[in-house]
Design a protein around this motif. Structure first.
Motif, short mmCIF file in Angstrom:
data_model
loop_
_atom_site.label_atom_id
_atom_site.label_comp_id
_atom_site.label_asym_id
_atom_site.label_seq_id
_atom_site.Cartn_x
_atom_site.Cartn_y
_atom_site.Cartn_z
N GLN A 400 86.65 11.44 31.10
CA GLN A 400 87.78 11.06 30.48
C GLN A 400 89.10 11.66 30.21
OE1 GLN A 400 86.14 8.25 28.03
NE2 GLN A 400 84.39 7.28 28.88
N HIS A 401 88.36 12.48 28.46
CA HIS A 401 90.11 13.37 29.08
C HIS A 401 90.49 14.49 30.00
CE1 HIS A 401 88.88 12.50 24.86
NE2 HIS A 401 87.54 13.17 24.78
N VAL A 402 89.46 14.30 31.27
CA VAL A 402 90.20 15.73 32.50
C VAL A 402 91.33 14.04 32.96
CG1 VAL A 402 90.21 16.89 33.84
CG2 VAL A 402 88.28 17.00 32.33
N VAL A 403 90.72 12.74 33.05
CA VAL A 403 91.88 12.23 33.78
C VAL A 403 92.67 11.70 33.18
CG1 VAL A 403 91.76 9.91 34.21
CG2 VAL A 403 90.26 10.85 35.37
N LYS A 404 92.75 11.94 31.58
CA LYS A 404 93.92 11.93 30.76
C LYS A 404 95.12 12.77 31.33
CE LYS A 404 95.44 10.24 26.14
NZ LYS A 404 96.56 9.12 26.95
N ALA A 405 94.44 14.07 30.88
CA ALA A 405 95.37 15.44 30.68
C ALA A 405 95.62 15.54 31.82
CB ALA A 405 94.20 16.64 30.13
N THR A 406 95.23 15.19 33.25
CA THR A 406 95.81 15.45 34.63
C THR A 406 96.58 15.12 34.87
OG1 THR A 406 93.68 14.33 35.50
CG2 THR A 406 93.73 16.77 35.50
N GLY A 407 96.50 13.47 34.55
CA GLY A 407 97.27 12.26 34.45
C GLY A 407 98.47 13.04 34.45
N GLN A 408 98.97 13.45 33.05
CA GLN A 408 100.28 13.58 32.48
C GLN A 408 101.06 14.54 32.78
OE1 GLN A 408 101.20 11.19 28.72
NE2 GLN A 408 102.87 11.98 30.61
N LEU A 409 99.88 15.47 33.12
CA LEU A 409 100.58 17.03 33.94
C LEU A 409 101.21 17.11 35.54
CD1 LEU A 409 97.09 19.52 33.06
CD2 LEU A 409 99.74 19.19 31.98
N ILE A 410 100.31 16.21 36.01
CA ILE A 410 101.03 15.68 36.91
C ILE A 410 102.19 15.04 37.11
CG2 ILE A 410 100.53 14.40 39.04
CD1 ILE A 410 97.84 14.93 39.30
N PHE A 411 101.95 13.87 36.53
CA PHE A 411 103.63 12.67 36.14
C PHE A 411 104.65 14.16 35.42
CE2 PHE A 411 106.03 10.23 33.88
CZ PHE A 411 106.35 9.11 34.61
N ASP A 412 104.36 15.06 34.66
CA ASP A 412 105.29 15.86 33.96
C ASP A 412 106.25 16.75 34.45
OD1 ASP A 412 105.58 14.03 31.24
OD2 ASP A 412 104.33 15.57 30.31
N CYS A 413 104.70 17.29 35.30
CA CYS A 413 104.84 18.11 36.04
C CYS A 413 105.83 17.91 37.20
CB CYS A 413 104.26 18.39 36.92
SG CYS A 413 104.39 19.90 38.11
N SER A 414 105.77 16.42 38.04
CA SER A 414 106.51 16.50 38.96
C SER A 414 107.91 15.62 39.33
CB SER A 414 105.75 15.15 39.90
OG SER A 414 104.46 15.25 40.75
N SER A 415 108.40 15.72 37.92
CA SER A 415 110.16 15.65 37.51
C SER A 415 110.80 16.87 38.25
CB SER A 415 110.27 14.81 36.10
OG SER A 415 109.64 16.57 35.07
N GLU A 416 110.18 17.79 38.23
CA GLU A 416 110.65 19.21 38.77
C GLU A 416 109.12 20.09 39.06
OE1 GLU A 416 113.80 20.31 39.57
OE2 GLU A 416 114.39 18.58 38.42
N PRO A 417 108.85 19.71 40.10
CA PRO A 417 107.33 20.17 41.04
C PRO A 417 107.41 21.62 41.19
CG PRO A 417 108.65 19.38 42.46
CD PRO A 417 109.14 18.94 41.18
#
Length: 435
Positions: A400-417
């Motif tokens: 559950q924590h990995v899902v939350k963390a990877t979701g935020q990482l992907i979302f934030d990183c994708s603004s400037e991948p």
């Protein structure tokens, strides 16, 4: 690729905000990675739009959702769902008067599957029909989506399609031998891949997991150009798996679950992102750490790569939050079992000579071996047996924590991948969770 390319610093969202549009390219079901990404998009104020893979009637006919099914899907997603069946794969497609690939497997058994032969001319017709059906539906989806995105908005396409195992009666028994079989029950994963069944599965994996991403990229060209001409920006992401780095003997080392049969399709997914990136389209495949999901439960021992996250949390952001998580996980074990002992068992497993040949990035995905399966499954079973309730596991909490963390990482990183393919290793997951 000769090496994995890790995300090295915590990203910050600098693009997406209120009123921008998040498009989930794949229906939301059960527990899985996509929920974390959707939560991040909603927290940023984005409008969420989804699609459906449709449903099949008893005769195999693919149809749109009923009103009740659509309402349930939209409630689950928390956004609107485009009700055009977008089912990838070809295992249920057949020419007029022909047989679907799934039906062709009807006579397959646990005893005859390795020599079981399929009609490849007819399968090729099914594959062509499945591709045409998918792309025709995708054209309609894009036309409807075009009317749902206002001028000046940024758009985030999140590809989540994966899978493609035909619903053959004998397959689960075969899979249990390949992924869990020990001793006399051991079955080589290479034997599966070399069989007609395995070749069919790999082709269907390509269509569902990888080619669907390629179709998304190409069929959204006109929409992307319209959005960009009106001042918006477009990003594409997809979920990959290609092993990740975890803490092994005090250092982050790349490792993988063996045998990961979908690995070939996941590498093809990476290739689509690379081709898009080379043409100026910001598309990124994020290779995520292992978690336990509904679909991954067939892979016995996949949690052995997840448990060391507890040690990464102490290394990257030790504090009250980490202490509380350790205490929560400790409470799931039997009274006489220490969490440190379980982590020691996992460490010994990762360092065992039997496992060393599988830390070979360029050879991935490697076939299993009898010794490796025995080591993986026995270690997994031993650890499950140390829990107070075998249905409430430490790996479920960590997932559950990995899902939350990877979701935020992907979302934030994708603004400037940073590139077309990135690895989200345990160090970045731990830093995100403890930030």
């Amino acid at each position: 690729m000769k090496n994995s390319i890790p995300l090295a610093t915590l990203p910050t969202n600098t693009l997406f905000g209120q009123g921008d549009v998040f498009v989930l390219f794949g229906e939301l079901f059960g527990r899985g990675y996509a929920t974390g990404l959707i939560e991040a998009a909603k927290a940023a104020g984005m409008e969420v739009i989804g699609i459906t893979v449709g449903r099949r009637d008893e005769d195999g006919t693919l149809r749109a959702l009923t009103e009740d099914e659509l309402a349930a899907a939209e409630d689950n997603l928390g956004g609107r769902v485009i009700n055009i069946p977008l089912m990838a794969g070809f295992d249920m497609d057949a020419p007029e008067g022909g047989t679907t690939p799934t039906a062709m497997l009807g006579g397959m058994t646990l005893d005859n599957w390795q020599g079981y032969k399929l009609d490849w001319d007819q399968i090729e017709q099914s594959r062509a029909l499945g591709t045409a059906r998918f792309t025709d539906a995708l054209t309609k989806v894009m036309a409807e989506l075009d009317g749902m995105i206002p001028a000046g908005k940024n758009v985030f396409f999140a590809h989540t399609m994966a899978g493609g195992i035909p619903r053959a009666k004998a397959f689960m028994a075969i899979a249990n031998r390949v992924y869990k079989g020990r001793g006399a029950r051991y079955q080589s994963s290479q034997a599966l891949i070399e069989s007609d069944l395995g070749k069919l599965i790999l082709q269907n994996f390509d269509e569902v997991t990888a080619n669907s991403f390629g179709h998304l990229l190409s069929h959204s060209t006109a929409l992307r150009e319209r959005i960009e001409s009106e001042g918006g920006q477009v990003r594409y992401t997809a979920y990959g798996y290609h092993g990740t780095r975890i803490l092994i003997d005090g250092e982050y080392r790349w490792q993988t679950y063996t045998n990961y049969t979908q690995g070939y399709a996941k590498m093809r997914l990476e290739q689509f992102a690379q081709e898009a990136w080379d043409s100026g389209v910001k598309a990124t495949v994020y290779n995520c750490p292992e978690i336990r999901t509904n679909s991954s439960d067939v892979f016995a021992g996949i949690e052995l790569s997840l448990l060391p996250l507890l040690e990464a949390l102490r290394k990257e952001g030790d504090g009250a939050w980490t202490d509380a998580l350790w205490a929560e996980c400790q409470a799931l074990l039997k009274d006489d079992v220490a969490l440190e002992d379980i982590l020691g068992t996992v460490q010994a497993y990762q360092l065992d000579p039997v496992m060393q040949p599988f830390y070979n990035f360029t050879a991935w995905p490697m076939p299993n071996s009898a010794e490796q399966v025995d080591k993986t499954v026995s270690t997994s079973q031993d650890i499950v047996g140390l829990h107070a309730d075998r249905k409430v596991l430490v790996s479920d909490v960590l997932s559950q924590h990995v899902v939350k963390a990877t979701g935020q990482l992907i979302f934030d990183c994708s603004s400037e991948p940073e590139g077309p393919v990135l690895w989200l290793d345990h160090d970045m997951v731990a830093k995100q969770l403890t930030a």
